[in-house]
Motif scaffolding. Structure first.
Motif, PDB file in Angstrom:
ATOM      1  N   LEU A  42      -3.176  -4.033   5.113  1.00  0.00           N
ATOM      2  CA  LEU A  42      -2.795  -2.826   5.845  1.00  0.00           C
ATOM      3  C   LEU A  42      -3.652  -2.731   7.105  1.00  0.00           C
ATOM      4  O   LEU A  42      -4.885  -2.682   7.018  1.00  0.00           O
ATOM      5  N   PHE A  93      -4.131   5.595   2.438  1.00  0.00           N
ATOM      6  CA  PHE A  93      -3.311   4.663   1.671  1.00  0.00           C
ATOM      7  C   PHE A  93      -4.167   4.012   0.595  1.00  0.00           C
ATOM      8  O   PHE A  93      -5.374   3.856   0.761  1.00  0.00           O
ATOM      9  N   GLU A  94      -3.516   3.646  -0.522  1.00  0.00           N
ATOM     10  CA  GLU A  94      -4.206   2.887  -1.549  1.00  0.00           C
ATOM     11  C   GLU A  94      -3.349   1.700  -1.969  1.00  0.00           C
ATOM     12  O   GLU A  94      -2.120   1.766  -1.934  1.00  0.00           O
ATOM     13  N   LYS A  95      -4.001   0.626  -2.371  1.00  0.00           N
ATOM     14  CA  LYS A  95      -3.303  -0.597  -2.734  1.00  0.00           C
ATOM     15  C   LYS A  95      -2.514  -0.403  -4.018  1.00  0.00           C
ATOM     16  O   LYS A  95      -2.997   0.217  -4.969  1.00  0.00           O
ATOM     17  N   CYS A 150       1.106   5.501   0.561  1.00  0.00           N
ATOM     18  CA  CYS A 150       0.494   6.697   1.140  1.00  0.00           C
ATOM     19  C   CYS A 150       0.299   7.735   0.042  1.00  0.00           C
ATOM     20  O   CYS A 150       1.250   8.110  -0.646  1.00  0.00           O
ATOM     21  N   TYR A 180       0.845  -1.187   0.000  1.00  0.00           N
ATOM     22  CA  TYR A 180       0.000   0.000   0.000  1.00  0.00           C
ATOM     23  C   TYR A 180       0.883   1.240   0.000  1.00  0.00           C
ATOM     24  O   TYR A 180       1.927   1.272   0.659  1.00  0.00           O
TER      25      TYR A 180
END
Length: 606
Positions: free
Chosen positions: A586, A602-604, A574, A572
């Motif tokens: 996460l 956060f994104e995958k 930020c 992940y």
């Protein structure tokens, strides 16, 4: 008469515009013309970045001669050998025989193919990572094969952080005095032509563009000088994000593009009714095009933009209506991926089979062809209304469902501030984005601080703060200094000359600052990850008239794009600072160790 434009004190645009050419590459209509960009650096050594098309050679040589002002030409950097940028190379060599040609080996081979002069004696062959010093400036070179020719490369100025990007980040359209993207309404007036340029010229090579973007992500880019279209010096990340979407074949909007191939109007009537039914279901931004009247280059660009494409085609000679077949083959040739297709077809005596119509698209990567296929015999009948409804429902079922998008929070009109505190003689500060006046009498403000910040501890002990309102001129280094490290470990003010201590004893940053507010805390509230403080203003002053920076401006114009994609990591990322958490899951309570934002930001990594 020369016509040039300064980009910096020693870099000049010496290109020219062509408003007479009707077909770019003898294929693509360009009603708005096209620019051929060339750039001259006037350092201790002079450097020409690419040349131009023969059509504008007279203007180009007048510009070059004027800007050289009698100086010799020392270097010609050839980023791309396509004739619209290199057709006048031999003419430049003839006029300035002392110039060295800086190029890679593949470029040297192509120069031999196009021209008849002794390139070996003039060439200075470079490879990726090599440098060239011209006095104040040092340049390095990044290979960009198949973006969109095999010899293509880009040149990066290590001194002024300028990227000479060849055909990358280019666009159709002649310029009208304003050569900078921030001087025009790019999104309204230029974006469609930028998309059409990318998808048709470069679109097939998404993988290669991704490779270049990953290399570019490791560079600090302040200016992009492309070979077509405006120069970028602001909001660069916004345009890079477009390239990120286009090169990964990611739709820009979740809506429906309807391509209608109709002979006598019956198929188009079906498409019109179908579009109306989609609209009744709440789908917005639907586009319906007559493929016989709109150039395929426009339709290819629109196909890159839309998530869903519906083909409504007549039968012609027991096959696909020929303009429709051209468009479908063009879409496939440009390597479009990740799309959902719907099919409607029509015929009177020999309706084209479903299989024939699917053939051009069924092998497109990550393609979904919807189950419901609408067959029309000559004209749509009222009894078939339910068939259209079935296709509409299937499209709606494949549209992304509404969800909570944390990016929506970034649309709130935050500012950015340096919040400082002092306790027992130790100064500390951090970046915050929430400061609001909550009352005028008493003059009272509220601000929120992440609980993990050392500055928050200092405020709780001393109750005194200084807030510096940052401006749009603030460089990323300031945000990095105050936001990406802890006051427990470093003195964040040590490298700044423009600071002053307020009457309450707290140090305030006055550089890149429009105002300073000093206040005394009167209450606090636990708000989960943050503590909300309310404070009475003790003093305040305006430092400059510079416009305060917003959070959105920081994200799109100041913060460099994260370079994580080049590292092939899983986990992940930020969205605020680019920190990567490596792991399959996460934790919900995870806090970024750099910027202190929580898991929601956060994104995958995909």
């Amino acid at each position: 008469m020369y016509c040039t434009k300064n980009i910096t004190d020693d870099l000049v645009w010496i290109g020219a515009n062509d408003r007479h050419l009707s077909l770019f590459e003898n294929v693509y209509p360009i009603e708005k013309g096209v620019s051929y960009n060339s750039y001259l650096l006037k350092d201790d050594k002079t450097v020409l970045f690419d040349t131009v098309d023969k059509a504008v050679s007279i203007q180009f040589f007048e510009n070059l001669e004027h800007e050289l002002g009698g100086r010799s030409l020392d270097y010609i950097i050839v980023n791309h050998m396509e004739p619209d940028h290199a057709a006048t190379l031999q003419d430049v060599v003839n006029k300035y025989p002392e110039a060295k040609i800086v190029c890679n080996l593949k470029t040297q081979t192509m120069i031999k193919q196009f021209f008849d002069f002794d390139i070996e004696s003039k060439a200075q062959i470079i490879k990726e990572g090599d440098t060239l010093n011209t006095g104040r400036h040092t340049f390095t070179f990044v290979m960009a094969p198949m973006v969109h020719w095999p010899e293509a490369m880009v040149t990066y100025d290590l001194t002024d952080k300028t990227l000479f990007s060849a055909d990358a980040f280019g666009t159709f359209g002649a310029m009208s005095g304003n050569i900078f993207a921030d001087e025009v309404n790019f999104e309204t007036e230029w974006l469609d032509e930028a998309r059409r340029y990318y998808t048709n010229i470069v679109g097939k090579y998404g993988m290669q563009v991704q490779a270049l973007l990953k290399k570019a992500a490791t560079l600090e880019i302040k200016t992009i000088c492309a070979l077509h279209g405006p120069v970028w010096r602001k909001n660069i990340n916004w345009f890079i994000d477009k390239y990120q979407k286009w090169s990964t074949y990611t739709p820009e909007i979740n809506s429906v593009l309807i391509l209608s191939g109709s002979i006598y109007g019956h198929t188009e009537n079906t498409a019109e009714i179908f579009a109306s039914k989609l609209a009744d279901k709440g789908i917005k931004d639907i586009k319906l095009y007559d493929v016989s009247r709109v150039h395929p280059s426009v339709l290819v660009a629109e196909a890159f933009k839309y998530s869903h494409i519906v083909i409504a085609s007549s039968t012609y000679n027991a096959g696909i209506f020929t303009p429709m077949e051209t468009v479908l083959l063009d879409i496939k040739a440009h390597n479009l991926q990740n799309r959902t297709f719907g099919i409607m077809y029509n015929g009177t005596w020999a309706p084209v089979s479903e299989a024939v119509l699917k053939a051009p698209i069924e092998n497109i990567k990550n393609t979904t062809i919807l189950n419901k296929v609408v067959k029309i015999t000559s004209a749509l009948k009222s009894s078939q209304d339910s068939e259209l409804d079935e296709l509409v429902e299937e499209i709606c079922s494949t549209m992304p469902k509404a969800k909570t998008d944390t990016n929506a929070m970034f649309k709130i009109n935050y500012g950015l501030f340096v919040l400082a505190a002092n306790n027992d003689g130790k100064d500390s500060a951090c970046i915050i984005n929430t400061v609001n006046q909550v009352s005028a009498n008493p003059n009272r403000i509220a601000f929120a601080v992440n609980k993990d910040n050392y500055t928050k501890e200092q405020i709780e002990k001393s109750g005194k703060v200084a807030i510096s309102v940052l401006t749009k001129e603030t460089p990323f280094s300031v945000f990095k200094n105050f936001g990406y490290q802890s006051g427990r470990d470093v003195d964040k003010f040590k490298d700044f000359d423009k600071v002053e201590r307020c009457e309450n004893g707290v140090l305030a940053l006055t550089d890149y600052t429009s105002a300073v507010i000093c206040a005394k805390v009167v209450s606090s509230q636990d708000c989960g990850t943050h503590t909300l403080f309310v404070a009475d203003v003790e003093s305040a002053k305006v430092v400059s008239d510079a416009e305060p920076v917003t959070y959105n401006y920081y994200l799109t114009n100041i913060k460099p794009a994260p370079a994580v994609t080049a590292e092939k990591k899983k986990g992940y990322i930020c969205k605020i600072c680019g920190y990567v958490y490596e792991g399959d899951v996460l934790p919900d309570d995870f806090i970024c160790p750099l910027c202190k934002h929580g898991a929601a930001d956060f994104e995958k990594i995909v």
